[in-house]
Scaffold this motif. Structure first.
Motif, PDB file in Angstrom:
ATOM      1  N   CYS A  11     -46.320  14.102 -31.446  1.00  0.00           N
ATOM      2  CA  CYS A  11     -46.958  12.833 -31.070  1.00  0.00           C
ATOM      3  C   CYS A  11     -46.751  11.776 -32.155  1.00  0.00           C
ATOM      4  O   CYS A  11     -46.660  12.090 -33.339  1.00  0.00           O
ATOM      5  N   GLU A  12     -46.696  10.538 -31.721  1.00  0.00           N
ATOM      6  CA  GLU A  12     -46.605   9.417 -32.650  1.00  0.00           C
ATOM      7  C   GLU A  12     -47.886   8.592 -32.655  1.00  0.00           C
ATOM      8  O   GLU A  12     -48.024   7.663 -33.435  1.00  0.00           O
ATOM      9  N   LEU A  13     -48.813   8.953 -31.774  1.00  0.00           N
ATOM     10  CA  LEU A  13     -50.071   8.220 -31.667  1.00  0.00           C
ATOM     11  C   LEU A  13     -51.166   9.204 -31.283  1.00  0.00           C
ATOM     12  O   LEU A  13     -50.975  10.040 -30.406  1.00  0.00           O
ATOM     13  N   ALA A  14     -52.308   9.113 -31.954  1.00  0.00           N
ATOM     14  CA  ALA A  14     -53.422  10.011 -31.647  1.00  0.00           C
ATOM     15  C   ALA A  14     -54.729   9.245 -31.761  1.00  0.00           C
ATOM     16  O   ALA A  14     -54.906   8.429 -32.671  1.00  0.00           O
ATOM     17  N   GLU A  15     -55.623   9.509 -30.816  1.00  0.00           N
ATOM     18  CA  GLU A  15     -56.947   8.902 -30.867  1.00  0.00           C
ATOM     19  C   GLU A  15     -57.803   9.692 -31.850  1.00  0.00           C
ATOM     20  O   GLU A  15     -57.927  10.917 -31.740  1.00  0.00           O
ATOM     21  N   ILE A  16     -58.388   9.010 -32.806  1.00  0.00           N
ATOM     22  CA  ILE A  16     -59.132   9.673 -33.876  1.00  0.00           C
ATOM     23  C   ILE A  16     -60.349  10.408 -33.328  1.00  0.00           C
ATOM     24  O   ILE A  16     -60.665  11.517 -33.772  1.00  0.00           O
ATOM     25  N   ARG A  17     -61.032   9.828 -32.359  1.00  0.00           N
ATOM     26  CA  ARG A  17     -62.211  10.489 -31.797  1.00  0.00           C
ATOM     27  C   ARG A  17     -61.838  11.827 -31.166  1.00  0.00           C
ATOM     28  O   ARG A  17     -62.486  12.853 -31.419  1.00  0.00           O
ATOM     29  N   GLU A  18     -60.786  11.824 -30.373  1.00  0.00           N
ATOM     30  CA  GLU A  18     -60.350  13.058 -29.717  1.00  0.00           C
ATOM     31  C   GLU A  18     -59.854  14.074 -30.740  1.00  0.00           C
ATOM     32  O   GLU A  18     -60.126  15.277 -30.630  1.00  0.00           O
ATOM     33  N   ALA A  24     -56.745  -1.348 -37.184  1.00  0.00           N
ATOM     34  CA  ALA A  24     -57.842  -2.114 -37.783  1.00  0.00           C
ATOM     35  C   ALA A  24     -59.202  -1.657 -37.274  1.00  0.00           C
ATOM     36  O   ALA A  24     -60.199  -1.724 -38.002  1.00  0.00           O
ATOM     37  N   GLU A  25     -59.258  -1.190 -36.041  1.00  0.00           N
ATOM     38  CA  GLU A  25     -60.525  -0.744 -35.467  1.00  0.00           C
ATOM     39  C   GLU A  25     -60.865   0.686 -35.859  1.00  0.00           C
ATOM     40  O   GLU A  25     -61.918   1.203 -35.482  1.00  0.00           O
ATOM     41  N   SER A  26     -59.950   1.345 -36.596  1.00  0.00           N
ATOM     42  CA  SER A  26     -60.136   2.740 -37.038  1.00  0.00           C
ATOM     43  C   SER A  26     -60.336   3.689 -35.864  1.00  0.00           C
ATOM     44  O   SER A  26     -61.113   4.644 -35.942  1.00  0.00           O
ATOM     45  N   THR A  27     -59.627   3.434 -34.777  1.00  0.00           N
ATOM     46  CA  THR A  27     -59.758   4.278 -33.588  1.00  0.00           C
ATOM     47  C   THR A  27     -58.505   5.102 -33.315  1.00  0.00           C
ATOM     48  O   THR A  27     -58.582   6.133 -32.643  1.00  0.00           O
ATOM     49  N   PHE A  28     -57.349   4.654 -33.837  1.00  0.00           N
ATOM     50  CA  PHE A  28     -56.102   5.360 -33.577  1.00  0.00           C
ATOM     51  C   PHE A  28     -55.335   5.601 -34.873  1.00  0.00           C
ATOM     52  O   PHE A  28     -55.407   4.803 -35.808  1.00  0.00           O
ATOM     53  N   PHE A  29     -54.610   6.716 -34.887  1.00  0.00           N
ATOM     54  CA  PHE A  29     -53.741   7.066 -36.005  1.00  0.00           C
ATOM     55  C   PHE A  29     -52.305   6.957 -35.518  1.00  0.00           C
ATOM     56  O   PHE A  29     -51.917   7.613 -34.554  1.00  0.00           O
ATOM     57  N   LEU A  30     -51.528   6.096 -36.168  1.00  0.00           N
ATOM     58  CA  LEU A  30     -50.145   5.847 -35.775  1.00  0.00           C
ATOM     59  C   LEU A  30     -49.228   6.456 -36.829  1.00  0.00           C
ATOM     60  O   LEU A  30     -49.420   6.246 -38.030  1.00  0.00           O
ATOM     61  N   LEU A  31     -48.197   7.181 -36.383  1.00  0.00           N
ATOM     62  CA  LEU A  31     -47.393   7.965 -37.312  1.00  0.00           C
ATOM     63  C   LEU A  31     -46.035   7.368 -37.632  1.00  0.00           C
ATOM     64  O   LEU A  31     -45.275   7.964 -38.395  1.00  0.00           O
ATOM     65  N   THR A  32     -45.698   6.210 -37.060  1.00  0.00           N
ATOM     66  CA  THR A  32     -44.410   5.592 -37.375  1.00  0.00           C
ATOM     67  C   THR A  32     -44.601   4.109 -37.662  1.00  0.00           C
ATOM     68  O   THR A  32     -45.484   3.458 -37.088  1.00  0.00           O
ATOM     69  N   ASP A  33     -43.762   3.587 -38.536  1.00  0.00           N
ATOM     70  CA  ASP A  33     -43.810   2.160 -38.855  1.00  0.00           C
ATOM     71  C   ASP A  33     -43.467   1.317 -37.634  1.00  0.00           C
ATOM     72  O   ASP A  33     -44.011   0.225 -37.447  1.00  0.00           O
TER      73      ASP A  33
END
Length: 314
Positions: free
Chosen positions: A98-105, A137-146
């Motif tokens: 994955c390149e995107l993950a929801e932090i809550r999940e 910025a909302e601290s809700t998602f973690f993004l793994l690529t520039d």
């Protein structure tokens, strides 16, 4: 051939240093305590010493304990580094490709608190364990690529421009928030359609997502259109979101359990009816953007009442 994006540091900074610091810390603790104990015994065995000799033993004892204390610091630092590597392995296993993950999940799946997970992710980004890691910025998602983070920043700019456009059109703040909350629902329905294996349900979700997209587009053009869709956006769309989420949580393989099979049938039927209702509402609204849509919303309300027993509430 496109080069695979490197998301993780191959050498895992901290894995070797963590072991080294832990070993050095243990050695310093053992050495410091040994020095302190030896000097303490000498101090008491030579009780007739006075002045400088006695002071030297006292200083040596204190120095031994200080060395042990310093070793404890090294040990804790090393253990912290090793714990970070262990946590990194857990997160990396969860993320997979994955390149995107929801932090809550992610926090729920890893059995960590969201605050703790964010703190760990930030520390790992600083340690360069994630080569291209970013938190929005909302601290809700973690993004793994520039590249993905760049798309996010572009989307933020576009969203601010959209908000300015809404202000020009006369949208109030609460109306903007209503629309802002609706777009992620459309995205989740679309993502669910992409993941769905059942071809019939896949098409159902695609139809629903397309209808929602058209309705949101119409609502965003004029505050009066948004007023007509207020009930749809506040109730029916969130309920559809929860129905899709609940359907996605059902076992992928066909279950022999009667209650699971019944729930699958009921949820798929509810989603089919919602997709059709959304399409009817879309057709009516797009024929005359500012017309009243109360009758179709009433029909939707009847459908949702029929399926309230599924346990999904907005």
């Amino acid at each position: 051939m496109t080069e695979t994006v490197r998301k993780f540091h191959p050498n895992e900074p901290g894995s070797v240093s963590g072991i080294v610091y832990s070993v050095l810390g243990l050695m310093d603790i053992q050495g410091g305590l040994s020095i302190a104990e030896m000097e303490r015994k000498m101090f008491y065995s030579t009780g007739n010493l006075r002045g400088a000799s006695q002071a030297e033993h006292t200083v040596a004892i204190v120095a031994g304990y200080l060395i042990a204390l310093f070793g404890l610091g090294l040990l804790l630092f090393g253990l912290h580094a090793l714990k970070m590597i262990r946590d990194f392995h857990k997160i990396r296993k969860y993320l997979g490709d994955c390149e995107l993950a929801e932090i809550r999940e992610m926090a729920e799946q890893l059995h960590w608190k969201e605050v703790s997970l964010r703190r760990r992710l930030k520390a790992m980004i600083q340690k360069n364990l994630f080569l291209q890691g970013h938190i929005n910025a909302e601290s809700t998602f973690f993004l793994l690529t520039d590249d993905l983070y760049g798309q996010y920043l572009d989307a933020v700019v576009l969203w601010k421009e959209q908000q300015k456009e809404w202000e020009k059109l006369g949208f109030q703040q609460e109306q903007q928030i209503l629309l802002q909350n609706a777009y992620p629902v459309q995205e989740r329905i679309g993502q669910a359609a992409l993941r769905e294996k059942n071809e019939k349900m896949k098409k159902c979700m695609e139809r629903m997502e397309q209808s929602v997209e058209r309705l949101l587009h119409a609502a965003a053009q004029n505050p009066s259109n948004l007023a007509n869709l207020h009930t749809f956006l506040n109730y029916f769309l969130p309920t559809a979101d929860k129905l899709v989420e609940r359907y996605q949580q059902l076992p992928v393989e066909e279950s022999e359990m009667e209650n699971i099979k019944q729930l699958q049938t009921e949820l798929s039927g509810a989603l089919e009816e919602l997709a059709e209702a959304f399409e009817r509402l879309t057709a009516q609204l797009c024929e005359q953007l500012e017309m009243e849509v109360t009758s179709n919303l009433y029909a939707l309300r009847i459908i949702m009442e029929q399926h309230r027993r599924l346990g999904v509430t907005a």
